[in-house]
Motif scaffolding. Structure first.
Motif, PDB file in Angstrom:
ATOM      1  N   TRP A 290      11.389   0.562 -70.431  1.00 43.30           N
ATOM      2  CA  TRP A 290      12.504  -0.093 -70.250  1.00 43.30           C
ATOM      3  C   TRP A 290      13.343   0.092 -70.840  1.00 43.30           C
ATOM      4  CZ3 TRP A 290      12.810  -5.520 -69.586  1.00 43.30           C
ATOM      5  CH2 TRP A 290      13.619  -6.476 -69.968  1.00 43.30           C
ATOM      6  N   LEU A 313      13.882   1.068 -60.524  1.00 39.05           N
ATOM      7  CA  LEU A 313      13.375   0.368 -59.773  1.00 39.05           C
ATOM      8  C   LEU A 313      12.450   0.461 -58.488  1.00 39.05           C
ATOM      9  CD1 LEU A 313      16.283  -2.118 -60.581  1.00 39.05           C
ATOM     10  CD2 LEU A 313      13.962  -1.700 -62.262  1.00 39.05           C
ATOM     11  N   ALA A 317       9.632  -1.316 -60.398  1.00 42.24           N
ATOM     12  CA  ALA A 317      10.121  -3.097 -61.027  1.00 42.24           C
ATOM     13  C   ALA A 317       8.772  -3.847 -61.347  1.00 42.24           C
ATOM     14  CB  ALA A 317      10.506  -3.385 -59.713  1.00 42.24           C
ATOM     15  N   LEU A 320       7.054  -3.237 -64.784  1.00 36.79           N
ATOM     16  CA  LEU A 320       8.221  -4.206 -65.806  1.00 36.79           C
ATOM     17  C   LEU A 320       7.840  -5.977 -66.031  1.00 36.79           C
ATOM     18  CD1 LEU A 320      11.617  -1.692 -65.142  1.00 36.79           C
ATOM     19  CD2 LEU A 320       9.128  -2.119 -67.646  1.00 36.79           C
ATOM     20  N   ALA A 321       7.571  -6.011 -64.410  1.00 35.85           N
ATOM     21  CA  ALA A 321       7.835  -7.256 -64.927  1.00 35.85           C
ATOM     22  C   ALA A 321       6.381  -8.053 -65.239  1.00 35.85           C
ATOM     23  CB  ALA A 321       8.120  -7.978 -62.670  1.00 35.85           C
ATOM     24  N   TYR A 324       7.329  -6.709 -69.004  1.00 40.07           N
ATOM     25  CA  TYR A 324       7.922  -8.190 -69.979  1.00 40.07           C
ATOM     26  C   TYR A 324       8.588  -9.055 -68.809  1.00 40.07           C
ATOM     27  CZ  TYR A 324       7.701  -3.807 -72.778  1.00 40.07           C
ATOM     28  OH  TYR A 324       7.284  -2.558 -73.341  1.00 40.07           O
ATOM     29  N   GLN A 327      11.982 -11.138 -69.436  1.00 37.05           N
ATOM     30  CA  GLN A 327      12.715 -10.490 -69.677  1.00 37.05           C
ATOM     31  C   GLN A 327      13.323  -9.126 -68.549  1.00 37.05           C
ATOM     32  OE1 GLN A 327      10.489 -10.696 -72.066  1.00 37.05           O
ATOM     33  NE2 GLN A 327      10.498 -10.436 -74.065  1.00 37.05           N
ATOM     34  N   THR A 328      12.672  -9.184 -68.364  1.00 39.15           N
ATOM     35  CA  THR A 328      13.114  -8.079 -66.851  1.00 39.15           C
ATOM     36  C   THR A 328      13.645  -9.384 -65.584  1.00 39.15           C
ATOM     37  OG1 THR A 328      10.352  -7.113 -66.772  1.00 39.15           O
ATOM     38  CG2 THR A 328      11.778  -7.347 -65.128  1.00 39.15           C
ATOM     39  N   GLU A 329      13.337 -11.041 -65.308  1.00 33.39           N
ATOM     40  CA  GLU A 329      13.615 -11.069 -64.963  1.00 33.39           C
ATOM     41  C   GLU A 329      15.605 -11.148 -65.655  1.00 33.39           C
ATOM     42  OE1 GLU A 329      14.299 -15.874 -63.538  1.00 33.39           O
ATOM     43  OE2 GLU A 329      12.597 -15.473 -64.432  1.00 33.39           O
ATOM     44  N   LEU A 332      17.169  -8.005 -65.002  1.00 37.20           N
ATOM     45  CA  LEU A 332      17.644  -7.843 -63.368  1.00 37.20           C
ATOM     46  C   LEU A 332      18.841  -8.725 -62.870  1.00 37.20           C
ATOM     47  CD1 LEU A 332      14.279  -7.570 -61.580  1.00 37.20           C
ATOM     48  CD2 LEU A 332      15.753  -6.370 -62.289  1.00 37.20           C
TER      49      LEU A 332
END
Length: 338
Positions: A290, A313, A317, A320-321, A324, A327-329, A332
Motif C-alpha cells: 500500500w 497490481l 491486487a 490489497l482488496a 483494505y 480503500q483499494t476500491e 483503483l
C-alpha cells in the motif's frame, strides 16, 4: 324647572364656600415622606495601579525545566518528497556497491556461489522450493559458523543478487515464475531475518521504481548518462531499446509484488509425506504494498507508469482488496480516472 335648578346650584356654591373656611374638605394629602438615604460605609481610597516594571531579560531554562518541558512536535517528512525518495534509492545503491566490492574469496566465495546456484535451481514445484530453501538455510548457517556475521551478510547478498538476476531473465518471459521465487525468498527469510534488508536494497538498486523513484536528468548530463542512471543496460551498440527496458523493469516489480503478497511457506510433512502450506507473517506484506501504491499515485505520472502499475497490481491486487477493501476500491478508481 329652570328656576329650581338655578336655586340648587347657588345652594351648592354657598355650602362649598362655608366648608373651605372651616378647613374641612378639599385638603390635599400630605406629601410622601422621602426615604432616608442609604447608609454607606466610609470607603477606603482605591489602591493605586501597580507601576509597570521594565521587562527583565528572560533567563534560559534550567536543566530541570528543560526535562519537564515537552519537546515541540516535529512534522513528519513528506512521504512522496522527491528528495526523500532519491535519498532512499541512493542509499540502497550504496549498500549494494559496498557488498559487491567486498565479495569474499576462497572458501567463503565458493560458499556464496553455491547459495546463488541453489536459487537458480528453483522450479514451480512446491517440494523443490522447500528443498532448495532448506539447502540455502543450511548454507547460510554454515557461512555464519565459518565467518561470522560478515560471511552471513555476504551469503544474503549473493542470494538477493541471484534472485534479481532470475527476475530479469525469467520473470520477464514467464511471469508465473515470480511466485516460486517469492516463495523461496519468504521461506529463507522466515528463518534468516537478515535476508530482508538485502532483498529490499538489491531490488531498489536494480530497479529505481521499487522505491518508487523517477530518476531526474542531472544538470548538464548527457542522454547516455541519464539512461545509465535510470538502469538501462549497455549493449554492443549503445543501450537496450526502451521496450526491453520497460519489460525488464516490469519483471522486477512483478517479482517484488509477488514477494510482498506471499503469506505462506511450503512445509514437507515427513509423517504424512505430503506438502502443506504454513501461514507466515510477512514482515512487509500489505503495508509495504500500500505504501508503494500511495507513493506512486502521489507523483506525476510518466510514460512508464502504466507498465509499472499493471506489473505490480497483477500479483498484489487480491491481497490489497482483502486487507483494505474500501480503500483499494477508491485507489483503483482514482488510478483509472485521474
Amino acid at each position: 324647572e329652570a328656576a329650581a335648578a338655578e336655586a340648587e346650584r347657588k345652594e351648592a356654591e354657598e355650602k362649598a364656600a362655608t366648608e373651605k373656611k372651616e378647613g374641612g374638605a378639599d385638603i390635599a394629602p400630605p406629601p410622601p415622606v422621602p426615604s432616608p438615604p442609604p447608609v454607606v460605609a466610609p470607603s477606603t481610597p482605591a489602591p493605586a495601579p501597580p507601576q509597570q516594571q521594565p521587562p527583565t531579560p528572560q533567563q534560559p531554562p534550567t536543566q530541570q525545566q528543560q526535562q519537564q518541558q515537552p519537546a515541540p512536535p516535529q512534522a513528519p517528512p513528506p512521504q512522496t518528497s522527491v528528495a526523500q525518495l532519491a535519498a532512499e534509492w541512493e542509499q540502497s545503491c550504496a549498500f549494494v556497491r559496498e557488498y559487491e566490492a567486498a565479495k569474499p574469496r576462497g572458501e567463503l566465495g565458493a560458499a556464496c556461489r553455491h547459495v546463488a546456484l541453489l536459487v537458480g535451481q528453483t522450479s514451480r514445484v512446491r517440494y523443490v522450493v522447500w528443498e532448495k530453501a532448506e539447502a540455502v538455510v543450511g548454507a547460510l548457517n554454515a557461512l555464519q559458523a565459518r565467518g561470522g556475521e560478515a560471511a552471513l551478510a555476504a551469503g544474503c547478498s549473493a542470494f538477493a543478487a541471484k534472485l534479481l538476476a532470475q527476475g530479469s531473465a525469467v520473470v520477464e518471459k514467464a511471469p508465473a515464475m515470480a511466485y516460486p521465487l517469492a516463495m523461496l525468498a519468504t521461506s529463507v527469510g522466515a528463518r534468516c531475518p537478515a535476508l530482508t534488508q538485502h532483498l529490499r536494497a538489491h531490488f531498489c538498486a536494480a530497479c529505481c521504481y521499487v522505491t518508487p523513484h523517477y530518476v531526474r536528468r542531472p544538470a548538464g548530463a548527457t542522454d547516455d548518462a541519464w539512461r545509465e542512471a535510470m538502469g538501462y543496460q549497455r549493449r554492443a551498440r549503445g543501450f537496450e531499446p526502451k521496450e526491453q527496458y520497460y519489460n525488464r523493469m516490469a519483471g522486477y516489480l512483478t517479482l517484488w509484488a509477488a514477494l510482498l503478497q506471499a503469506e505462506a511457506v511450503p512445509i514437507y510433512d515427513e509423517r504424512t509425506e505430503q506438502m502443506r502450506m504454513e501461514p507466515h507473517a510477512n514482515p512487509a506484506g500489505a503495508a509495504e504494498a500500500w505504501r508503494w501504491l500511495a507513493r506512486l499515485a502521489n507523483q506525476k505520472a510518466q510514460r512508464i507508469t502504466p507498465t509499472l502499475l499493471l506489473a505490480f497490481l497483477k500479483p498484489s491486487a487480491h491481497m490489497l482488496a482483502r486487507r483494505y477493501p474500501r480503500q483499494t476500491e477508491k485507489l483503483l478508481r482514482f488510478l483509472a480516472t485521474d
